[in-house]
Design an enzyme around this catalytic site. Structure first.
Site, PDB file in Angstrom:
ATOM      1  N   GLU A 252       0.887  -1.342   0.121  1.00  0.00           N
ATOM      2  CA  GLU A 252       0.042   0.243   0.364  1.00  0.00           C
ATOM      3  C   GLU A 252       0.900   1.753  -0.211  1.00  0.00           C
ATOM      4  O   GLU A 252       0.676   2.847  -0.595  1.00  0.00           O
ATOM      5  CB  GLU A 252      -1.332   0.597   0.813  1.00  0.00           C
ATOM      6  CG  GLU A 252      -2.033  -0.394   1.109  1.00  0.00           C
ATOM      7  CD  GLU A 252      -1.450  -2.093   1.651  1.00  0.00           C
ATOM      8  OE1 GLU A 252      -0.522  -2.538   1.986  1.00  0.00           O
ATOM      9  OE2 GLU A 252      -2.457  -3.455   1.640  1.00  0.00           O
TER      10      GLU A 252
ATOM     11  N   HIS B 120     -10.391  -3.795  10.332  1.00  0.00           N
ATOM     12  CA  HIS B 120     -11.390  -3.841   8.841  1.00  0.00           C
ATOM     13  C   HIS B 120     -12.779  -3.461   8.679  1.00  0.00           C
ATOM     14  O   HIS B 120     -13.934  -3.777   7.602  1.00  0.00           O
ATOM     15  CB  HIS B 120     -11.255  -5.912   8.187  1.00  0.00           C
ATOM     16  CG  HIS B 120     -10.745  -6.441   8.286  1.00  0.00           C
ATOM     17  ND1 HIS B 120      -9.248  -6.357   8.987  1.00  0.00           N
ATOM     18  CD2 HIS B 120      -9.858  -6.730   6.632  1.00  0.00           C
ATOM     19  CE1 HIS B 120      -8.231  -7.417   8.537  1.00  0.00           C
ATOM     20  NE2 HIS B 120      -8.495  -7.286   6.988  1.00  0.00           N
TER      21      HIS B 120
END
Lengths: 329, 326
Positions: A67, A136
């Site tokens: 990322e 998440h």
């Protein structure tokens, strides 16, 4: 909306939007982790399905789990004349690359005196509801909306998901496109046109109170509206659709009619975007309000795993109902 | 490269290094005078890397730089006056005074910015190389970064990504031995930084960063490989910065002897000696050139000093693209 409406679930609408975007913009390409290798070949939620077959490896790229470099690389790739659309599997993972989003993409136009466009879309998902727990399930839209230079999109219906993504792809600004992981299978009408940023949608008309809400809380607000209507309370439900730019005029117009305001979101209530909407309404439209506005938002806790706990910390339909009643009494 | 080209390259490089040094020499003076706000980071002693690398690039190629990035920007072809104006926060600066020393971007020559985040250019150059590959335009991107930035995590991700996708990117590591005040010996366990590239499948080379022809030759070869679709290269250049990290640096982390010793291996003096020995230039001609360089940089400084400050409305412009959210 437009003539050619089709019923579709959100992930299909997003998929159709990406197909159209790759068709419309030869300089666009799609990249992300597992986007062609997982499940049916459409990434974790199916959104990128079929793109590889149609557009090939040159325009549909599976990336390593990286990322940090990807978020800064897409900013630069955008500044060099392409239109990257990067999928970050969960918005929580964007924290690994905040330098790229916040220090680089969001500021490149400004700090270099307007020389560079940065037409990058960061597609990701936020929100709770499917037991993904603390790392998440966060709702980070406020955090992104706080950063000058970013556009922040929070589609709450399949139709908005389709049309807003087309606008995001055409935008010359870095855009954070926050899907909601519990709404990928919501079904609704989808048109064929892009939907402009900064134009709120009146999801339900009403006379007694205005409820501004997004995504899952928007859905709960519409359910709350049914119950309240049975008691003779008609709420007007407004979906901002984009949190930057955002459409306060729609809020002012609505509270001019209803004289009461509730703002609801899944992001943590404290310091949440609802506070901004309430503050602007109070500052600019105090004379239109008959009572103090009320905020409804997530509890100031990480998202717990167990379903009963998760539901306890996210605003519910009943929380909206009681907030409306509080501002009305 | 023919002998003639080498000499032309060398003379061009010598003049550019000297001009950049004259520019950078003025930074602490302008800081003391209060004309530079915040911090500015000169790179005296490190000129051969910026110039040697740039000689192997074209305007279409991209560079991503660091907080210590004036030399990279100037060597890539930026105007000295407009660069100085940016450092002084003036309206004629490349970014209209909004970037300053640490954020100078020049789109038309592929300068994707000096950068206040030391390792950020690693990801940015990787992205520029990705754009090159997407567009098929055969441009190359260079990331300049220091030994300190090489300890940031983005390095690992970028090396791997560039290697698997064979991106046309050069990772140029300027090892000046200090990350602000932390010595590379204290902060790195494996002193051969080129091995970091090898670990990711990025061909890696060590070079003398005080020797312009060597910098040029290594870069030129890496650029050729990148343009041919053969992927990234890591070039690790050993160098030294003569001044402190920035104005006000007490330099308690190194001795004056160490600095004086390093200065004896000066890249400008080294190249001048080579060119005089090769008969390319005489000492007298060089003295004439340095006077001209002084005058050119003096003119750049006067241009910057005379440039007006931006109008306050500029503070609110260019946050978003015109016609969109703004």
């Amino acid at each position: 909306m437009n003539a050619e409406m089709k019923e579709m679930v959100t992930w299909r609408a997003l998929n159709a939007s990406l197909h159209q975007i790759l068709e419309d913009h030869p300089e666009a390409f799609v990249l992300g982790e597992d986007i062609t290798t997982w499940g049916t070949g459409g990434g974790t939620y199916g959104v990128t399905r079929g793109l590889l077959k149609k557009y090939g490896r040159e325009r549909v790229l599976d990336t390593p789990i990286s990322e940090e470099v990807l978020l800064s690389a897409v900013a630069a790739a955008a500044a060099r004349g392409t239109r990257p659309i990067l999928e970050i599997m969960y918005s929580d993972f964007a924290f690994l690359g905040f330098d790229g989003i916040i220090n680089q993409a969001a500021k490149a136009r400004y700090m270099f005196g307007g020389q560079f466009d940065t037409p990058v879309v960061i597609r990701t998902n936020g929100g709770s509801g499917i037991g993904k727990a603390a790392q998440h399930s966060q709702s980070l839209e406020t955090l992104f909306a706080h950063i000058p230079g970013l556009e922040v999109v929070v589609p709450g219906t399949p139709g908005d998901a389709y049309g807003l993504l087309r606008t995001a792809a055409a935008s010359d600004n870095p855009t954070i496109f926050l899907e909601h992981k519990n709404q990928y299978y919501d079904r609704g009408p989808v048109g064929t046109d892009p939907i402009p940023f900064g134009q709120a949608r009146v999801a339900r008309e009403g006379a007694h109170a205005t409820v501004v809400a997004t995504q899952q809380i928007l859905a709960y607000s519409l359910q709350a509206a049914e119950e309240l209507a049975a008691e003779g309370i008609e709420i007007e439900v407004i979906d901002p659709r984009t949190l930057y730019p955002f459409d306060m005029d729609a809020v002012y117009a609505s509270v001019g009619k209803t004289r009461h305001l509730v703002v609801g979101h899944e992001a943590v209530r404290d310091y949440g975007w609802g506070a901004e909407f309430v503050a602007q309404a109070v500052e600019a439209a105090w004379d239109k309000l008959d009572a103090a506005p009320v905020r409804v938002g997530g509890a100031r806790v990480p998202i717990p795993y167990s379903q009963v706990l998760e539901e306890a910390v996210i605003p519910s339909k009943d929380d909206i109902i009681s907030a409306v009643k509080r501002t009305l009494c | 490269m023919t002998r003639y080209q080498a000499h032309e390259q060398g003379l061009t490089g010598l003049k550019l290094m000297a001009k950049i040094r004259e520019f950078e020499r003025r930074m602490p003076l302008l800081s003391e005078e209060g004309l530079i706000r915040g911090s500015t980071h000169p790179s005296l002693g490190m000129e051969a890397i910026a110039v040697g690398v740039s000689l192997a690039l074209t305007d279409g190629d991209a560079i991503a730089s660091t907080h210590r990035g004036h030399a990279h920007t100037l060597a890539k072809g930026a105007d000295f006056g407009r660069t100085m104006a940016e450092i002084l926060g003036r309206s004629d600066g490349y970014c209209g005074g909004k970037g300053g020393s640490m954020h100078i971007g020049v789109k038309e020559i592929g300068v994707l910015g000096t950068n206040g985040i030391v390792g950020a250019g690693i990801g940015i150059a990787t992205g520029a190389a990705l754009a090159s590959k997407q567009k098929g335009d055969r441009t190359v991107a260079v990331s300049y970064f220091g030994d300190g930035a090489s300890n940031q995590g983005v390095l690992a991700e970028a090396f791997n990504l560039a290697a698997i996708w064979k991106l046309p990117v050069l990772f140029v590591l300027e090892n000046n031995h200090y990350a602000q005040s932390a010595s590379v010996e204290d902060m790195v366990a494996q002193p051969d930084l080129s091995r970091r590239g090898e670990a990711y499948g990025v061909p890696s080379f060590n070079g003398d960063g005080m020797n312009l022809p060597e910098v040029f030759a290594l870069t030129d070869a890496a650029v050729s490989r990148a343009r041919a679709g053969e992927g990234p290269t890591l070039l690790v250049f050993d160098t030294y910065r003569y001044l402190g990290h920035m104005a006000g640096d007490t330099e308690i982390y190194r001795s004056a002897d160490e600095v004086e010793t390093a200065k004896k291996n000066d890249p400008i003096a080294n190249l001048l000696e080579q060119l005089i020995n090769a008969g390319v230039v005489t000492q007298e001609e060089w003295e004439t050139m340095t006077k001209q360089i002084f005058e050119e940089v003096e003119a750049a400084e006067q241009f910057a000093r005379n440039s007006p400050f931006p109008g306050v409305s500029e503070a609110f412009a260019d946050v978003y693209a015109k016609g969109s959210s703004e």
